[in-house]
Design an enzyme around this catalytic site. Structure first.
Site, short mmCIF file in Angstrom:
data_model
loop_
_atom_site.label_atom_id
_atom_site.label_comp_id
_atom_site.label_asym_id
_atom_site.label_seq_id
_atom_site.Cartn_x
_atom_site.Cartn_y
_atom_site.Cartn_z
CE1 TYR A 144 25.15 -8.94 -58.41
CE2 TYR A 144 25.05 -6.65 -58.97
CZ TYR A 144 25.53 -7.98 -59.29
OH TYR A 144 26.56 -8.37 -60.55
CG ASP A 239 16.86 -11.32 -58.68
OD1 ASP A 239 17.69 -10.73 -58.97
OD2 ASP A 239 17.14 -12.63 -58.87
CE LYS A 267 23.81 -15.98 -57.09
NZ LYS A 267 24.95 -15.80 -56.87
#
Ligand code: KE4
Length: 428
Positions: A144, A239, A267
């Site tokens: 994702y 990623d 994050k």
């Protein structure tokens, strides 16, 4: 546990916001019941609106590696906010954060700050296409990368949880240039590059997957990926929105000795505030407007409050690295969860890198989406609620990783293991 106030607030939320949440990952869709409405967080703990306290293993889906409301992060935010919240103009804090990111992640020579992990991956894809002049992108099922149209195909995380990997509203036009491969499958990778020689702009990968549960790449897969992309003039995008500053201060790439061409971050880099980043080779990043012609912009990019939080958390991680401590308590939790699942006689497997890990209700080995998706989701749901009712707040999906923070104590870990033993013993 009493969840009356949670219920009232969530009921009202459903009348105003789709599904009563602002992100599907927190909707408890995979575990049933209603989301627990949180009132506050401190260190390793969350308190819900009914006063119930939990040992938290979501950590806001990754950012809270130092625990909630860390004094240095809170102090930095308080300092910054008194000087104004946004200027739409350069600030020195952006230089400080950029410098911290460049110093931390060896492959990043230039970086652009954005507002989320999704923005980071969306922008990295665009730059890769602009730099190479090619259209095709490769991603892996169960990975994702945020809700980018072109990547929201065979996605993990909430998409997988809600089993809508191919979301309505994502048009054929936006996904026709996206190739989906199976994680850890070297043959498929080689075939794709033979079939589409010279046309693949980039491969984007979670270097340690969190979004189909924690899945670890083989060293051979990563080295094949790096060499084939180099040979083909295809950009490799790591990623590291989840793994950046999580599995190591230098990210997964520092553990794997892989030098990607671009890296995306989110994050932790924002200390829990809305901030993402993408960066990498200077010759590639110099294609980004206004240095180059690839358009990317954002009103709140480099926001002074978010950059203050990011600076505070990265300086803390750099100056007092928690990784040895995290490794010791993470290894103990993994050992305890594995023993509890084995003693309960449940088919299970486990994957961990540093302080991110997943207990799969699946005999394993779990190496890709095809295997991860075979996990027993009913057992997972009972595991989740059995722990929640014992004051342990796990990620509300089998297709997520749990995160431990430096604020978790050895007592918290032992309490968690005991709660898991009791919970797993009840599951048939
Ligand atoms: P955001 O746009 O949510 O900041 O980042 C998207 C993203 C990109 N790349 C990776 C590897 C990610 O894990 C994410 C976001 N992760 C999910 C949880 N696994 C976010 C939770 C949510 O969507 O609420």
């Amino acid at each position: 546990m009493n969840h009356q106030k949670s219920h009232e607030i969530f009921t009202a939320a459903q009348a105003m916001m789709p599904g009563g949440v602002n992100s599907p990952a927190r909707a408890f869709g995979a575990v049933g019941g209603e989301p627990i409405v949180i009132a506050s967080g401190s260190g390793a703990y969350l308190t819900d609106v009914d006063g119930n306290q939990y040992i938290d293993y979501i950590g806001s889906w990754g950012p809270m590696i130092l625990g909630h409301a860390h004094p240095k992060v809170i102090g930095a935010i308080q300092q910054a906010v008194t000087r104004g919240t946004s200027f739409g103009a350069p600030t020195e804090a952006e230089n400080v954060l950029a410098s911290l990111v460049i110093d931390a992640v060896e492959s990043i020579e230039k970086v652009r700050l954005v507002n989320s992990g999704t923005e980071a991956t969306m922008s990295a894809i665009r730059v890769a296409r602009g730099f190479t002049g090619r259209d095709l992108i490769v991603k892996f099922s169960g990975n994702y990368h945020g809700h980018v149209d072109s990547l929201l195909v065979a996605a993990g995380s909430a998409a997988a949880t809600l089993s809508v990997p191919d979301s309505p509203g994502v048009t054929e036009g936006t996904t026709k240039d996206t190739i989906i491969l199976s994680y850890n499958d070297i043959e498929q990778l080689k075939n794709a590059f033979e079939q589409h020689e010279g046309r693949i702009a980039a491969v984007i990968i979670e270097p340690v997957v969190g979004n189909m549960g924690c899945v670890i790449p083989s060293a051979e897969f990563l080295s094949s990926l790096r060499s084939i992309t180099e040979q083909q003039g295809t950009l490799l995008i790591y990623d590291e929105v989840m793994t950046g500053f999580r599995v190591a201060y230098g990210g997964a790439q520092s553990l794997q000795q892989i030098r990607p061409d671009l890296t995306t971050l989110g994050k932790i880099v924002g200390g829990g505030l809305p901030l993402g980043a993408y960066g990498g080779r200077a010759d590639v990043m110099n294609y980004v407007l206004p240095a180059g012609k690839v358009f990317q912009a954002g009103t709140l990019s480099g926001n002074p409050i978010a950059t203050a939080a990011g600076i505070a958390i990265l300086q803390q991680l750099r100056d007092e690295p928690p990784y040895e401590y995290l490794e010791s308590i993470s290894a103990r939790l993994a050992e305890g969860l594995l023993a509890a699942a084995a003693d309960a006689g449940l088919p299970h497997s486990f994957a961990r890198v540093g302080s991110m890990m997943t207990l799969f209700f699946n005999p394993g080995p779990v190496s890709n989406w095809d295997t991860s998706s075979q996990s027993n989701l009913d057992r997972f749901a009972r595991y989740f609620w059995g722990l929640a009712n014992r004051g342990v707040y796990m990620p509300c999906s089998q297709f997520e990783a749990l995160f431990i923070s430096a604020a978790h104590t050895t007592e918290d870990i032992e309490t968690t293991i005991q709660a898991a033993r009791e919970t797993l013993a009840e599951i048939d």
